[in-house]
Design a protein around this motif. Structure first.
Motif, PDB file in Angstrom:
ATOM      1  N   GLU A  80      32.558 -21.415 -13.313  1.00 16.36           N
ATOM      2  CA  GLU A  80      33.450 -22.081 -12.362  1.00 16.36           C
ATOM      3  C   GLU A  80      33.887 -21.133 -11.238  1.00 16.36           C
ATOM      4  OE1 GLU A  80      34.645 -25.163 -11.883  1.00 16.36           O
ATOM      5  OE2 GLU A  80      33.663 -26.133 -13.569  1.00 16.36           O
ATOM      6  N   ALA A  81      34.171 -19.870 -11.583  1.00 17.00           N
ATOM      7  CA  ALA A  81      34.573 -18.887 -10.563  1.00 17.00           C
ATOM      8  C   ALA A  81      33.435 -18.652  -9.574  1.00 17.00           C
ATOM      9  CB  ALA A  81      35.006 -17.586 -11.219  1.00 17.00           C
ATOM     10  N   TYR A  82      32.218 -18.664 -10.071  1.00 13.55           N
ATOM     11  CA  TYR A  82      31.064 -18.502  -9.182  1.00 13.55           C
ATOM     12  C   TYR A  82      30.911 -19.735  -8.282  1.00 13.55           C
ATOM     13  CZ  TYR A  82      26.421 -17.640  -7.402  1.00 13.55           C
ATOM     14  OH  TYR A  82      25.357 -17.446  -6.558  1.00 13.55           O
ATOM     15  N   GLU A  83      31.038 -20.922  -8.871  1.00 12.16           N
ATOM     16  CA  GLU A  83      30.881 -22.160  -8.098  1.00 12.16           C
ATOM     17  C   GLU A  83      31.965 -22.315  -7.036  1.00 12.16           C
ATOM     18  OE1 GLU A  83      30.831 -25.399 -10.881  1.00 12.16           O
ATOM     19  OE2 GLU A  83      28.900 -24.785 -11.751  1.00 12.16           O
ATOM     20  N   GLU A  84      33.189 -21.913  -7.356  1.00 10.25           N
ATOM     21  CA  GLU A  84      34.314 -22.155  -6.448  1.00 10.25           C
ATOM     22  C   GLU A  84      34.493 -21.078  -5.384  1.00 10.25           C
ATOM     23  OE1 GLU A  84      37.940 -23.059  -8.502  1.00 10.25           O
ATOM     24  OE2 GLU A  84      36.961 -24.589  -9.733  1.00 10.25           O
ATOM     25  N   VAL A  85      34.321 -19.792  -5.761  1.00 10.88           N
ATOM     26  CA  VAL A  85      34.615 -18.715  -4.810  1.00 10.88           C
ATOM     27  C   VAL A  85      33.550 -17.619  -4.785  1.00 10.88           C
ATOM     28  CG1 VAL A  85      37.099 -19.108  -4.703  1.00 10.88           C
ATOM     29  CG2 VAL A  85      36.192 -17.602  -6.450  1.00 10.88           C
ATOM     30  N   ALA A  86      32.393 -17.889  -5.383  1.00 14.97           N
ATOM     31  CA  ALA A  86      31.235 -16.981  -5.344  1.00 14.97           C
ATOM     32  C   ALA A  86      31.491 -15.622  -5.997  1.00 14.97           C
ATOM     33  CB  ALA A  86      30.722 -16.811  -3.916  1.00 14.97           C
ATOM     34  N   ILE A  87      32.228 -15.612  -7.102  1.00 12.15           N
ATOM     35  CA  ILE A  87      32.402 -14.367  -7.861  1.00 12.15           C
ATOM     36  C   ILE A  87      31.194 -14.240  -8.785  1.00 12.15           C
ATOM     37  CG2 ILE A  87      33.765 -13.162  -9.612  1.00 12.15           C
ATOM     38  CD1 ILE A  87      36.245 -14.613  -8.489  1.00 12.15           C
ATOM     39  N   PRO A  88      30.360 -13.210  -8.583  1.00 13.11           N
ATOM     40  CA  PRO A  88      29.184 -13.049  -9.450  1.00 13.11           C
ATOM     41  C   PRO A  88      29.623 -12.727 -10.889  1.00 13.11           C
ATOM     42  CG  PRO A  88      29.015 -11.657  -7.481  1.00 13.11           C
ATOM     43  CD  PRO A  88      30.409 -12.191  -7.535  1.00 13.11           C
ATOM     44  N   PRO A  89      29.178 -13.510 -11.862  1.00  5.67           N
ATOM     45  CA  PRO A  89      29.601 -13.295 -13.256  1.00  5.67           C
ATOM     46  C   PRO A  89      29.365 -11.870 -13.747  1.00  5.67           C
ATOM     47  CG  PRO A  89      28.411 -15.360 -13.076  1.00  5.67           C
ATOM     48  CD  PRO A  89      28.294 -14.670 -11.743  1.00  5.67           C
ATOM     49  N   GLU A  90      28.273 -11.251 -13.298  1.00  2.43           N
ATOM     50  CA  GLU A  90      27.959  -9.900 -13.779  1.00  2.43           C
ATOM     51  C   GLU A  90      28.901  -8.843 -13.212  1.00  2.43           C
ATOM     52  OE1 GLU A  90      25.499 -10.612 -10.080  1.00  2.43           O
ATOM     53  OE2 GLU A  90      26.005 -11.797 -11.848  1.00  2.43           O
ATOM     54  N   LYS A  91      29.711  -9.204 -12.220  1.00  2.00           N
ATOM     55  CA  LYS A  91      30.679  -8.264 -11.630  1.00  2.00           C
ATOM     56  C   LYS A  91      32.053  -8.346 -12.298  1.00  2.00           C
ATOM     57  CE  LYS A  91      28.057  -6.631  -8.334  1.00  2.00           C
ATOM     58  NZ  LYS A  91      27.673  -5.245  -8.252  1.00  2.00           N
ATOM     59  N   VAL A  92      32.216  -9.288 -13.231  1.00  2.00           N
ATOM     60  CA  VAL A  92      33.503  -9.479 -13.896  1.00  2.00           C
ATOM     61  C   VAL A  92      33.516  -8.705 -15.205  1.00  2.00           C
ATOM     62  CG1 VAL A  92      35.121 -11.160 -14.883  1.00  2.00           C
ATOM     63  CG2 VAL A  92      33.703 -11.797 -12.905  1.00  2.00           C
ATOM     64  N   GLN A  93      34.484  -7.808 -15.341  1.00  3.54           N
ATOM     65  CA  GLN A  93      34.710  -7.123 -16.616  1.00  3.54           C
ATOM     66  C   GLN A  93      35.761  -7.937 -17.365  1.00  3.54           C
ATOM     67  OE1 GLN A  93      36.208  -3.094 -16.325  1.00  3.54           O
ATOM     68  NE2 GLN A  93      36.769  -3.062 -18.486  1.00  3.54           N
TER      69      GLN A  93
END
Length: 186
Positions: A80-93
């Protein structure tokens, strides 16, 4: 950075040992609480599109309903974070998650805490998000900043938390999640 390290250690130390039981409503959702790793860390929030059917124009965390292809509730928050604001999942700790909270819409919403590098570029999906903004993390976690009103809904007492930041009203489930995190760390 020491304050952020203290936050991370304290948060991980105070994770609930036993999760609250999830009601079997079949409606689960997750939100990502994105903490941006800056000298003065911030919490990323969104202003929802005014064109949405529900919660139009409200301040929220990136997140939403679980899809059948989501393997975990964390996968839901990251997708959802990727779909809504383009946060790449692999960049999230991913640091952990809070106990699920019940939304007025009948969803069990699991807040997932994630640390992001300072150098990401965010892109709002205009069909879901009208703007993206940041709140200083330790300002958001200051319990004294929160106000509340008590109401009755469906005959039950409910406390609705809210606070203002730079012209943004943070309230409802979003404010309740931040308030719960602040209480947990206190």
């Amino acid at each position: 950075m020491t304050e952020l390290n203290d936050f991370i250690n304290r948060f991980q130390f105070t994770l609930p040992l036993a999760r609250q039981p999830i009601k079997q409503t079949g409606k689960s959702a997750a939100v990502l609480l994105p903490i941006i790793n800056k000298v003065n860390p911030t919490l990323l929030l969104t202003q929802r599109s005014p064109l949405l059917r529900s919660h139009a124009g409200q301040v929220a965390f990136p997140g939403g309903m679980s899809d059948p292809e989501d393997s975990t509730i964390i996968a839901t928050a990251l997708r959802e974070a990727y779909e809504e604001v383009a946060i790449p999942p692999e960049k999230v700790q991913v640091l952990g998650q809070l106990a699920p909270m019940q939304s007025y819409g009948g969803y069990q919403v699991t807040p997932v805490i994630g640390l992001l590098p300072d150098n990401l570029t965010y892109q709002a999906n205009p069909s879901e998000v009208s703007s993206i903004f940041e709140v200083p993390l330790f300002d958001a976690l200051s319990i004294q900043r929160y106000k509340y009103i008590d109401i009755k809904r469906a005959g039950r007492p409910n406390r609705i938390f809210f606070y203002w930041y730079n012209g943004h009203l943070v309230w409802g489930l979003t404010a309740a999640i931040i308030h719960q995190l602040a209480l947990q760390l206190n």
